[in-house]
Design an enzyme around this catalytic site. Structure first.
Site, PDB file in Angstrom:
ATOM      1  N   LYS A 124       0.862  -1.192   0.000  1.00 14.57           N
ATOM      2  CA  LYS A 124       0.000   0.000   0.000  1.00 14.57           C
ATOM      3  C   LYS A 124       0.885   1.224   0.000  1.00 14.57           C
ATOM      4  CE  LYS A 124      -4.477   0.617   0.143  1.00 14.57           C
ATOM      5  NZ  LYS A 124      -5.544  -0.362  -0.145  1.00 14.57           N
ATOM      6  N   ASP A 164      -7.095   4.030  -4.422  1.00 11.95           N
ATOM      7  CA  ASP A 164      -7.730   3.845  -3.116  1.00 11.95           C
ATOM      8  C   ASP A 164      -8.391   5.188  -2.810  1.00 11.95           C
ATOM      9  OD1 ASP A 164      -7.708   1.727  -0.778  1.00 11.95           O
ATOM     10  OD2 ASP A 164      -7.395   3.633   0.225  1.00 11.95           O
TER      11      ASP A 164
HETATM   12  N1  GLU Z   1      -7.360  -0.132  -2.915  1.00  5.05           N
HETATM   13  C1  GLU Z   1      -8.043  -1.345  -3.248  1.00  5.05           C
HETATM   14  C2  GLU Z   1      -8.025  -2.297  -2.074  1.00  5.05           C
HETATM   15  O1  GLU Z   1      -8.055  -1.858  -0.948  1.00  5.05           O
HETATM   16  C3  GLU Z   1      -7.577  -1.941  -4.549  1.00  5.05           C
HETATM   17  C4  GLU Z   1      -6.121  -2.224  -4.660  1.00  5.05           C
HETATM   18  C5  GLU Z   1      -5.677  -2.679  -6.059  1.00  5.05           C
HETATM   19  O2  GLU Z   1      -6.481  -2.756  -6.961  1.00  5.05           O
HETATM   20  O3  GLU Z   1      -4.482  -2.934  -6.160  1.00  5.05           O
HETATM   21  O4  GLU Z   1      -8.056  -3.484  -2.207  1.00  5.05           O
END
Ligand code: GLU
Length: 444
Positions: A124, A164
């Site tokens: 992340k 996100d």
């Molecule tokens: N932010 C999204 C999550 O919390 C998607 C992350 C992504 O597609 O890599 O899963």
């Protein structure tokens, strides 16, 4: 492993990271018993190697605002674990972003991605940059500045960022553009890209749709469906919008949506036309949800969350810790039958306990919101093949992934009285795959 002792130790080493400790504690408490059936795990201190991120990049992002002022923000990328695939996870731009929040999200992402059945590790990233009130040019300059630092640490087989909170198609486009310029490569390094340059169909819809596919599976275990059910949705961003879209398609009625200023309550339900208005309001004009109340003459409650309203189904789709113990008690007292998380960790551990004690259906985000990253995984596959699939094909795959995540939860989470503990099920299923991969790859 003694979960309490491990947590005490992590608390001592990372005393200012409450969200991270919270996420780790929920997982460790639910996997402790299973973990201790495998003495080889403890011999290689798997638990600490799994809880502490592989590496963290921290950097300053400098950019110039429209008035010519030089601004600085913090930028981060937490690469948590790549035992089962390249690091994968979104980027969050929000004033509240700090290391604790990104470490919790990267930790959760590792188990979520494991559950998807696709080969993706967990990561992340983000910044304390607040997109609120910024012009399009400011957003572009910020995204470009962010990537001048990050570009060298990401790549299609290394680390694949996406969106996100505060990061949608527009921001991914700007970051991808700068990445491409600096790396001299056109590759699938980001997901959630525009359709014209390698983005997958159904990626925008995926998290919200996936949550409702998962909810439908949970309801089926009780012989129920969504038709005619009332729902409370929080949030008004990407996840909330497509959650509402799918609920409408399946005959449910959404009473609420919210943003950080307050919530609207529409007793007639948010229909297709009203949802189109919200999408335009939020995605184009970047306005406030209170404007819906003015336009349609419905109730708006400033400074509050929707959880005291009565409904059958609860779909938290905004952010972490938005449902506390008190809100959970109100939800149960109002007779809700299911809580399905669209956001990451929207319920506090005390709230989760209230739902589980009441034996209502409750699913953690790492299971029910995994549709977003699943379609990201499908976008990676399409990019690697230099092909793009039809919307129907992607949606079918999303549907079957959500069904298999549900099956895994039932397999690992069914308690002796038949109640499915989805927290336990998701954590054990997600953990076992990562643990086996780490064991096979040696002490690294
Ligand atoms: N932010 C999204 C999550 O919390 C998607 C992350 C992504 O597609 O890599 O899963």
């Amino acid at each position: 492993m003694n979960a309490t002792k491990v947590l005490e130790d992590l608390n001592r080493r990372f005393p200012n990271e409450p969200e991270y400790i919270q996420a780790v504690s929920v997982v460790l408490n639910s996997i402790e018993e299973e973990y201790n059936k495998h003495p080889e795990f403890d011999k290689s201190n798997l638990v600490e190697r799994l809880c502490i991120p592989d590496r963290i990049y921290t950097f300053r992002v400098t950019w110039v605002d429209d008035k010519g002022n030089v601004q600085t923000n913090m930028g981060y990328r937490v690469q948590h674990n790549n035992a089962i695939g390249p690091y994968k996870g979104g980027v969050r731009f929000h004033a509240s972003v700090n290391l604790s929040i990104l470490k919790f999200l990267a930790f959760e992402q590792t188990f979520k991605n494991s559950l998807t059945t696709l080969p993706m590790g967990g990561a992340k990233g983000g910044s304390d940059f607040s997109p609120r009130g910024k012009s399009n040019n400011e957003i572009m300059r910020f995204c470009q500045a962010f990537m001048t630092e990050l570009w060298n640490h990401v790549g299609p087989d290394e680390d694949v960022p996406a969106g996100d909170i505060g990061v949608g198609g527009r921001e991914v486009g700007y970051m991808f553009g700068m990445y491409k310029k600096l790396s001299h490569q056109f590759s699938g390094t980001f997901t959630g890209k525009g359709r014209e340059f390698g983005g997958s169909l159904v990626r925008p819809e995926a998290t919200g749709y996936g949550n409702i596919y998962f909810l439908t599976e949970m309801l089926k275990t009780k012989g129920l469906d969504l038709n005619g059910k009332t729902c409370l949705v929080s949030g008004a961003g990407n996840v909330a919008q497509y959650t509402v879209e799918k609920v409408i398609q399946l005959g449910g009625k959404v009473l609420t949506m919210s943003d950080s200023d307050g919530y609207i309550y529409d007793p007639d339900g948010i229909d297709r036309e009203k949802l189109d208005y919200i999408m335009e309001l939020k995605n184009l004009y970047r306005g406030r949800i209170s404007e819906y109340a003015e336009k349609y003459g419905v109730k708006y409650v400033a400074g509050a969350k929707p959880w005291s309203e009565k409904a059958d189904i609860i779909l938290p789709s905004a952010t972490q810790n938005e449902i506390n113990e008190e809100a959970a008690k109100a939800i149960v007292a109002n007779g809700a039958i299911a809580v399905s998380e669209g956001a990451n960790m929207p319920c506090t551990p005390q709230a989760i306990k209230v739902f589980q004690d009441a034996k209502i259906l409750y699913s953690p985000g790492k299971a029910s919101n995994a549709g977003g990253v699943s379609v990201s995984g499908l976008e990676m596959t399409q990019n690697a093949e230099h092909l793009s699939w039809t919307a129907g094909e992607v949606d079918n795959r999303l549907h079957s992934i959500m069904k298999s995540i549900h099956e895994a939860c039932v397999k690992y989470g069914t308690e002796p009285d038949g109640y499915v503990n989805y927290v336990k099920g998701a954590n054990i299923a997600g953990f076992m795959k990562v643990a086996k991969a780490m064991m096979a790859q040696g002490i690294i």
